[in-house]
Write a protein that holds these residues in place. Structure first.
Motif, PDB file in Angstrom:
ATOM      1  N   MET A 138       2.024 -16.015  12.492  1.00 27.22           N
ATOM      2  CA  MET A 138       2.817 -15.074  11.725  1.00 27.22           C
ATOM      3  C   MET A 138       2.650 -15.441  10.249  1.00 27.22           C
ATOM      4  SD  MET A 138       6.697 -13.896  12.565  1.00 27.22           S
ATOM      5  CE  MET A 138       7.538 -15.420  12.301  1.00 27.22           C
ATOM      6  N   ARG A 139       2.233 -14.475   9.458  1.00 28.34           N
ATOM      7  CA  ARG A 139       1.963 -14.728   8.033  1.00 28.34           C
ATOM      8  C   ARG A 139       2.839 -13.818   7.180  1.00 28.34           C
ATOM      9  NH1 ARG A 139      -3.090 -12.548   5.390  1.00 28.34           N
ATOM     10  NH2 ARG A 139      -2.504 -12.804   3.239  1.00 28.34           N
ATOM     11  N   LEU A 140       3.612 -14.421   6.288  1.00 28.67           N
ATOM     12  CA  LEU A 140       4.469 -13.652   5.386  1.00 28.67           C
ATOM     13  C   LEU A 140       3.614 -12.890   4.388  1.00 28.67           C
ATOM     14  CD1 LEU A 140       7.332 -12.983   4.350  1.00 28.67           C
ATOM     15  CD2 LEU A 140       7.138 -15.002   2.885  1.00 28.67           C
ATOM     16  N   LEU A 141       3.835 -11.577   4.302  1.00 32.27           N
ATOM     17  CA  LEU A 141       3.115 -10.745   3.344  1.00 32.27           C
ATOM     18  C   LEU A 141       3.978 -10.379   2.146  1.00 32.27           C
ATOM     19  CD1 LEU A 141       1.291  -8.239   5.732  1.00 32.27           C
ATOM     20  CD2 LEU A 141       0.379 -10.322   4.693  1.00 32.27           C
ATOM     21  N   PHE A 142       5.223 -10.002   2.411  1.00 32.59           N
ATOM     22  CA  PHE A 142       6.119  -9.546   1.346  1.00 32.59           C
ATOM     23  C   PHE A 142       7.535 -10.034   1.610  1.00 32.59           C
ATOM     24  CE2 PHE A 142       2.799  -6.339   1.622  1.00 32.59           C
ATOM     25  CZ  PHE A 142       2.386  -6.241   0.307  1.00 32.59           C
ATOM     26  N   GLU A 143       8.268 -10.251   0.521  1.00 30.34           N
ATOM     27  CA  GLU A 143       9.684 -10.564   0.610  1.00 30.34           C
ATOM     28  C   GLU A 143      10.392  -9.911  -0.563  1.00 30.34           C
ATOM     29  OE1 GLU A 143      12.415 -14.401  -0.217  1.00 30.34           O
ATOM     30  OE2 GLU A 143      11.012 -14.648   1.465  1.00 30.34           O
ATOM     31  N   VAL A 144      11.473  -9.202  -0.277  1.00 25.82           N
ATOM     32  CA  VAL A 144      12.322  -8.635  -1.320  1.00 25.82           C
ATOM     33  C   VAL A 144      13.763  -9.015  -1.000  1.00 25.82           C
ATOM     34  CG1 VAL A 144      10.779  -6.743  -1.953  1.00 25.82           C
ATOM     35  CG2 VAL A 144      12.460  -6.391  -0.147  1.00 25.82           C
ATOM     36  N   GLN A 145      14.575  -9.129  -2.056  1.00 28.75           N
ATOM     37  CA  GLN A 145      15.965  -9.549  -1.899  1.00 28.75           C
ATOM     38  C   GLN A 145      16.878  -8.658  -2.725  1.00 28.75           C
ATOM     39  OE1 GLN A 145      16.392 -13.631  -3.084  1.00 28.75           O
ATOM     40  NE2 GLN A 145      14.745 -14.345  -1.755  1.00 28.75           N
ATOM     41  N   GLY A 146      18.121  -8.608  -2.287  1.00 27.86           N
ATOM     42  CA  GLY A 146      19.127  -7.888  -3.048  1.00 27.86           C
ATOM     43  C   GLY A 146      20.489  -8.492  -2.820  1.00 27.86           C
ATOM     44  N   VAL A 147      21.300  -8.534  -3.864  1.00 25.51           N
ATOM     45  CA  VAL A 147      22.660  -9.053  -3.760  1.00 25.51           C
ATOM     46  C   VAL A 147      23.616  -7.881  -3.613  1.00 25.51           C
ATOM     47  CG1 VAL A 147      24.488 -10.343  -4.921  1.00 25.51           C
ATOM     48  CG2 VAL A 147      22.114 -11.103  -5.108  1.00 25.51           C
ATOM     49  N   VAL A 148      24.415  -7.937  -2.561  1.00 25.50           N
ATOM     50  CA  VAL A 148      25.441  -6.928  -2.317  1.00 25.50           C
ATOM     51  C   VAL A 148      26.755  -7.509  -2.823  1.00 25.50           C
ATOM     52  CG1 VAL A 148      26.599  -5.517  -0.585  1.00 25.50           C
ATOM     53  CG2 VAL A 148      24.198  -6.145  -0.263  1.00 25.50           C
ATOM     54  N   HIS A 149      27.373  -6.809  -3.769  1.00 24.71           N
ATOM     55  CA  HIS A 149      28.610  -7.289  -4.369  1.00 24.71           C
ATOM     56  C   HIS A 149      29.796  -6.841  -3.515  1.00 24.71           C
ATOM     57  CE1 HIS A 149      25.702  -7.417  -7.685  1.00 24.71           C
ATOM     58  NE2 HIS A 149      26.342  -8.540  -7.972  1.00 24.71           N
ATOM     59  N   ASP A 163       3.252  -3.235  18.111  1.00 28.23           N
ATOM     60  CA  ASP A 163       2.336  -3.827  19.079  1.00 28.23           C
ATOM     61  C   ASP A 163       1.134  -4.501  18.433  1.00 28.23           C
ATOM     62  OD1 ASP A 163       3.720  -3.102  21.415  1.00 28.23           O
ATOM     63  OD2 ASP A 163       2.954  -1.062  21.255  1.00 28.23           O
ATOM     64  N   TRP A 164       0.919  -4.253  17.137  1.00 31.53           N
ATOM     65  CA  TRP A 164      -0.310  -4.759  16.552  1.00 31.53           C
ATOM     66  C   TRP A 164      -0.045  -5.816  15.482  1.00 31.53           C
ATOM     67  CZ3 TRP A 164      -3.274  -2.214  12.128  1.00 31.53           C
ATOM     68  CH2 TRP A 164      -4.454  -2.919  11.860  1.00 31.53           C
ATOM     69  N   TRP A 165       0.399  -5.401  14.291  1.00 29.75           N
ATOM     70  CA  TRP A 165       0.440  -6.362  13.196  1.00 29.75           C
ATOM     71  C   TRP A 165       1.809  -6.517  12.550  1.00 29.75           C
ATOM     72  CZ3 TRP A 165       1.920  -5.584   8.164  1.00 29.75           C
ATOM     73  CH2 TRP A 165       2.078  -4.257   7.749  1.00 29.75           C
ATOM     74  N   ILE A 194       1.665 -10.142  12.103  1.00 33.72           N
ATOM     75  CA  ILE A 194       1.705 -10.885  13.356  1.00 33.72           C
ATOM     76  C   ILE A 194       0.467 -10.640  14.218  1.00 33.72           C
ATOM     77  CG2 ILE A 194       4.223 -11.031  13.405  1.00 33.72           C
ATOM     78  CD1 ILE A 194       4.135  -8.734  15.527  1.00 33.72           C
ATOM     79  N   ALA A 195      -0.574 -10.059  13.630  1.00 34.63           N
ATOM     80  CA  ALA A 195      -1.799  -9.772  14.386  1.00 34.63           C
ATOM     81  C   ALA A 195      -2.409 -11.065  14.919  1.00 34.63           C
ATOM     82  CB  ALA A 195      -2.810  -9.038  13.517  1.00 34.63           C
ATOM     83  N   LYS A 196      -2.712 -11.072  16.194  1.00 33.30           N
ATOM     84  CA  LYS A 196      -3.328 -12.250  16.806  1.00 33.30           C
ATOM     85  C   LYS A 196      -4.834 -12.278  16.543  1.00 33.30           C
ATOM     86  CE  LYS A 196       0.110 -12.606  20.489  1.00 33.30           C
ATOM     87  NZ  LYS A 196       1.075 -13.195  19.681  1.00 33.30           N
ATOM     88  N   GLN A 197      -5.443 -11.109  16.470  1.00 35.50           N
ATOM     89  CA  GLN A 197      -6.865 -10.995  16.150  1.00 35.50           C
ATOM     90  C   GLN A 197      -7.018  -9.935  15.063  1.00 35.50           C
ATOM     91  OE1 GLN A 197      -8.792  -9.994  19.811  1.00 35.50           O
ATOM     92  NE2 GLN A 197      -8.861 -12.113  20.499  1.00 35.50           N
ATOM     93  N   GLY A 198      -8.038 -10.080  14.280  1.00 36.36           N
ATOM     94  CA  GLY A 198      -8.267  -9.096  13.227  1.00 36.36           C
ATOM     95  C   GLY A 198      -7.138  -9.038  12.220  1.00 36.36           C
ATOM     96  N   ASN A 199      -6.584 -10.215  11.890  1.00 36.19           N
ATOM     97  CA  ASN A 199      -5.423 -10.225  10.992  1.00 36.19           C
ATOM     98  C   ASN A 199      -5.761  -9.763   9.578  1.00 36.19           C
ATOM     99  OD1 ASN A 199      -6.801 -12.461  10.156  1.00 36.19           O
ATOM    100  ND2 ASN A 199      -5.132 -13.908  10.520  1.00 36.19           N
ATOM    101  N   TRP A 200      -7.013  -9.520   9.291  1.00 35.56           N
ATOM    102  CA  TRP A 200      -7.445  -8.981   8.006  1.00 35.56           C
ATOM    103  C   TRP A 200      -7.343  -7.457   7.987  1.00 35.56           C
ATOM    104  CZ3 TRP A 200     -11.249  -5.566   9.021  1.00 35.56           C
ATOM    105  CH2 TRP A 200     -11.931  -5.726  10.226  1.00 35.56           C
ATOM    106  N   ALA A 201      -7.358  -6.834   9.158  1.00 31.50           N
ATOM    107  CA  ALA A 201      -7.412  -5.376   9.261  1.00 31.50           C
ATOM    108  C   ALA A 201      -6.185  -4.640   8.721  1.00 31.50           C
ATOM    109  CB  ALA A 201      -7.689  -4.964  10.700  1.00 31.50           C
ATOM    110  N   PRO A 202      -4.969  -5.194   8.821  1.00 34.08           N
ATOM    111  CA  PRO A 202      -3.824  -4.460   8.256  1.00 34.08           C
ATOM    112  C   PRO A 202      -3.978  -4.149   6.770  1.00 34.08           C
ATOM    113  CG  PRO A 202      -3.027  -6.145   9.732  1.00 34.08           C
ATOM    114  CD  PRO A 202      -4.507  -6.356   9.590  1.00 34.08           C
ATOM    115  N   CYS A 203      -4.635  -5.021   6.026  1.00 30.83           N
ATOM    116  CA  CYS A 203      -4.855  -4.754   4.596  1.00 30.83           C
ATOM    117  C   CYS A 203      -5.695  -3.496   4.404  1.00 30.83           C
ATOM    118  CB  CYS A 203      -5.522  -5.945   3.928  1.00 30.83           C
ATOM    119  SG  CYS A 203      -4.436  -7.359   3.773  1.00 30.83           S
TER     120      CYS A 203
END
Length: 107
Positions: free
Chosen positions: A1-12, A47-49, A72-81
């Motif tokens: 499993m490879r992290l691609l993006f992360e965004v955050q927000g504070v809820v007041h 089911d794929w990435w 989370i692609a097990k094979q071809g993890n370059w293909a989602p890009c």
């Protein structure tokens, strides 16, 4: 499993109020979904990435919502890009979505 993006927000708003709003329509865990109210996690995957994960944390100003996108692609993890046009503009869409989500969770 490879992290691609992360965004955050504070809820007041108080953490427990935000937790209740966040999980109100979350449903239950299933074959492509994890709902853990105690840990403050909602995750969903294909089911794929793709795996999207929302987590809720205490924050001095209320509650911190974190959204992560994993490959989370097990094979071809370059293909989602390639399939997602190199993710051009993806982060901006995630950030805009987080701003809308924070506004919604603030009530």
């Amino acid at each position: 499993m490879r992290l691609l993006f992360e965004v955050q927000g504070v809820v007041h708003a108080p953490l427990e109020d935000v937790r209740e709003r966040m999980f109100h329509d979350a449903g239950e865990s299933g074959s492509h979904r994890l709902v853990d109210r105690d840990r403050g996690v909602i995750a969903y995957w294909g089911d794929w990435w793709y795996r999207g994960e929302d987590t809720l944390h205490a924050h001095p100003e209320g509650a911190l919502v974190v959204h992560r996108v994993y490959n989370i692609a097990k094979q071809g993890n370059w293909a989602p890009c390639l399939a997602n046009k190199l993710f051009i503009g993806y982060r901006a869409r995630l950030e805009a979505s987080m701003r809308q989500r924070v506004a919604q969770l603030e009530g």
